[in-house]
Design an enzyme around this catalytic site. Structure first.
Site, PDB file in Angstrom:
ATOM      1  N   CYS A  48       1.176  -1.293   0.334  1.00  0.00           N
ATOM      2  CA  CYS A  48       0.213  -0.371  -0.443  1.00  0.00           C
ATOM      3  C   CYS A  48       0.954   0.761  -0.125  1.00  0.00           C
ATOM      4  CB  CYS A  48      -1.299   0.404   1.045  1.00  0.00           C
ATOM      5  SG  CYS A  48      -2.196   1.617   1.093  1.00  0.00           S
ATOM      6  N   CYS A  52       0.336   4.567   6.810  1.00  0.00           N
ATOM      7  CA  CYS A  52       0.472   4.384   8.211  1.00  0.00           C
ATOM      8  C   CYS A  52       0.511   4.240   9.317  1.00  0.00           C
ATOM      9  CB  CYS A  52      -1.984   3.811   7.953  1.00  0.00           C
ATOM     10  SG  CYS A  52      -2.271   4.527   6.850  1.00  0.00           S
ATOM     11  N   CYS A  55       1.279   0.319  10.313  1.00  0.00           N
ATOM     12  CA  CYS A  55       0.599  -0.871   9.656  1.00  0.00           C
ATOM     13  C   CYS A  55       0.887  -1.659   8.547  1.00  0.00           C
ATOM     14  CB  CYS A  55      -1.157  -0.415   8.558  1.00  0.00           C
ATOM     15  SG  CYS A  55      -1.865  -1.643   7.196  1.00  0.00           S
ATOM     16  N   CYS A  92     -16.763  -8.873   5.668  1.00  0.00           N
ATOM     17  CA  CYS A  92     -16.394  -7.657   5.573  1.00  0.00           C
ATOM     18  C   CYS A  92     -14.986  -8.384   4.481  1.00  0.00           C
ATOM     19  CB  CYS A  92     -15.756  -7.119   6.756  1.00  0.00           C
ATOM     20  SG  CYS A  92     -16.685  -7.171   8.062  1.00  0.00           S
ATOM     21  N   CYS A 124     -19.546  -5.748   3.801  1.00  0.00           N
ATOM     22  CA  CYS A 124     -18.798  -4.331   3.792  1.00  0.00           C
ATOM     23  C   CYS A 124     -17.638  -4.064   3.287  1.00  0.00           C
ATOM     24  CB  CYS A 124     -18.889  -4.301   5.539  1.00  0.00           C
ATOM     25  SG  CYS A 124     -17.795  -2.703   6.245  1.00  0.00           S
ATOM     26  N   CYS A 184     -19.251   2.573   8.168  1.00  0.00           N
ATOM     27  CA  CYS A 184     -18.816   1.474   9.708  1.00  0.00           C
ATOM     28  C   CYS A 184     -16.512   3.321  10.316  1.00  0.00           C
ATOM     29  CB  CYS A 184     -18.715   0.459   8.845  1.00  0.00           C
ATOM     30  SG  CYS A 184     -16.808  -0.355  10.176  1.00  0.00           S
ATOM     31  N   ARG A 256     -18.120  -2.363  17.856  1.00  0.00           N
ATOM     32  CA  ARG A 256     -17.494  -3.532  17.615  1.00  0.00           C
ATOM     33  C   ARG A 256     -15.549  -3.367  18.620  1.00  0.00           C
ATOM     34  NH1 ARG A 256     -20.294  -5.575  13.385  1.00  0.00           N
ATOM     35  NH2 ARG A 256     -20.908  -3.771  12.389  1.00  0.00           N
TER      36      ARG A 256
END
Ligand code: SF4
Length: 314
Positions: A48, A52, A55, A92, A124, A184, A256
Site C-alpha cells: 500500500c 499509516c 500498518c 468484510c 462491508c 462503518c 465492534r
C-alpha cells in the site's frame, strides 16, 4: 450535537455509574446476548502506498508482508460461504489501496459484493478513498456498509499518517453517506494519543449525520518493522470506558471490538460486552494481524452463555 465537554463528562463518570448507564442504553436498543460475528478477508494484501505508521501492509515499512494480487470472485465466494457456516452474518472485504481505481479491479470488487449479498450476508468493504460515482455503484451492487476509519483525533492524525488528510477521509465518508450506504467508522487506541484525542475522535463521529451505524474500536497490534512496533499496550479500564462512552453516544450502532482481542483476557472482553460492545471479528487472522482462534472464541461464547459458534447454521 454532543460537545467534547459532554463526552468528557460521560467518559469520566465513576466506573460503576458509567457501566450502568451504558448497560441500560444497550439493553434499551439491543439484545445484550446478540454479539454479531463478522469475518474480515484481505482481498488485496500489502504494497500500500499510504504510510499509516501502524500498518503491516504499508510499502513504506519492512514488515515481511508480501504483496498479493486482487483475489478472485470465486475465492471470495468460498471464504464467505465458509464464514457463514461458522456463524458470520457480516462479511468484510479489505483491499490495501490508497483509493479505488476505476476499471477491472473495481468491477471485480462489485462482483464480490454481489456474491456476498447473494449468500445472504451483510457486505462491508474498505477500499480507501472513493469517488461519489464509485459509492453509488457500490450501493447498486448491494453493499451494506463502507468501512473508512478516522483512526484518531484530527490533531493527532498527521503524527500517524502523512500521505493523506483527515478531510480526505471525511470527504469519502460524505460520498458514502450520500449514496445511502451505512458508514462503518471507528478508530485505533494505542497510537500514542492521549485521553483527549480519543474523546475528540468520538466527537468527530458524533458530528457525522447520520451517525455511523458501525463503530469498530481497535487496539493497536504492534507490528515489527513499523514505527509503532514499541507502542505501549492500551490500559484495559480505559478501553472499557471508551466502549461504554461510545455505547452511550451511539445507542443504535454496532460497537465492534475489533483488532487487539488476541492480547485481551476473556474477562476484559466480557467487560467490553457488558459495556456495550456487540460484535467481534472471528477467524485466526484479522487482515494480516493475529486474532484469537475460532476455538478460543467458541469456548468464550459458551462460557458466557452466548449463542454457540458450533450451533451456527451450515
Ligand atoms: S491502513 Fe490501509 S491505507 Fe494505511 S497503509 Fe495500511 S492498507 Fe494502506
Amino acid at each position: 450535537m454532543t460537545t467534547l465537554d459532554e463526552i468528557r463528562t460521560i467518559y469520566q463518570l465513576p466506573f460503576p455509574e458509567l457501566l450502568w448507564r451504558a448497560m441500560s442504553i444497550h439493553r434499551a436498543h439491543h439484545d445484550p446476548a446478540d454479539i454479531q460475528r463478522c469475518a474480515l478477508l484481505s482481498i488485496k494484501t500489502g504494497g500500500c502506498p499510504e504510510d499509516c505508521r501502524y500498518c503491516a501492509q504499508s510499502a513504506h515499512y519492512d514488515t515481511g508482508v508480501a504483496p498479493t494480487p486482487l483475489m478472485t470472485v470465486e475465492e471470495v465466494s468460498r471464504r464467505a460461504q465458509r464464514a457463514k457456516e461458522r456463524g458470520a452474518t457480516r462479511f468484510c472485504l479489505g483491499a490495501a489501496w490508497r483509493e479505488s481505481k476505476e476499471g477491472a479491479p473495481f468491477e471485480r470488487v462489485l462482483e464480490m459484493v454481489r456474491e456476498v449479498r447473494r449468500l445472504g450476508l451483510e457486505a462491508c468493504v474498505t477500499l480507501g478513498m472513493l469517488t461519489e460515482e464509485q459509492a453509488h455503484r457500490l450501493k447498486e451492487a448491494g453493499l451494506t456498509a463502507y468501512n473508512h476509519n478516522l483512526d484518531t483525533s484530527r490533531r493527532h492524525y498527521p503524527n500517524i499518517i502523512s500521505t493523506r488528510l483527515y478531510d480526505e477521509r471525511m470527504q469519502t465518508i460524505r460520498h458514502v453517506q450520500k449514496a445511502g450506504i451505512a458508514v462503518c467508522c471507528g478508530g485505533i487506541l494505542g497510537l500514542g494519543e492521549n485521553e483527549e484525542d480519543r474523546l475528540m475522535l468520538l466527537a468527530e463521529l458524533a458530528a457525522l449525520d447520520p451517525p455511523p451505524e458501525s463503530i469498530p474500536i481497535n487496539c493497536l497490534v504492534p507490528i515489527p518493522g513499523t514505527p509503532l512496533e514499541q507502542a505501549a499496550p492500551v490500559d484495559p479500564i480505559e478501553l472499557v470506558r471508551l466502549v461504554a462512552t461510545a455505547r452511550i453516544l451511539f445507542p443504535r450502532a454496532r460497537v465492534r471490538l475489533s483488532a487487539g482481542r488476541d492480547r485481551m483476557s476473556r474477562e476484559l472482553q466480557a467487560l467490553c460486552f457488558l459495556a456495550g460492545a456487540n460484535s467481534i471479528f472471528f477467524g485466526d487472522t484479522l487482515l494480516t494481524a493475529p486474532n484469537p482462534s475460532e476455538h478460543a472464541d467458541a469456548e468464550m461464547f459458551r462460557d458466557l452463555g452466548l449463542p454457540d459458534f458450533s450451533a451456527a447454521s451450515s
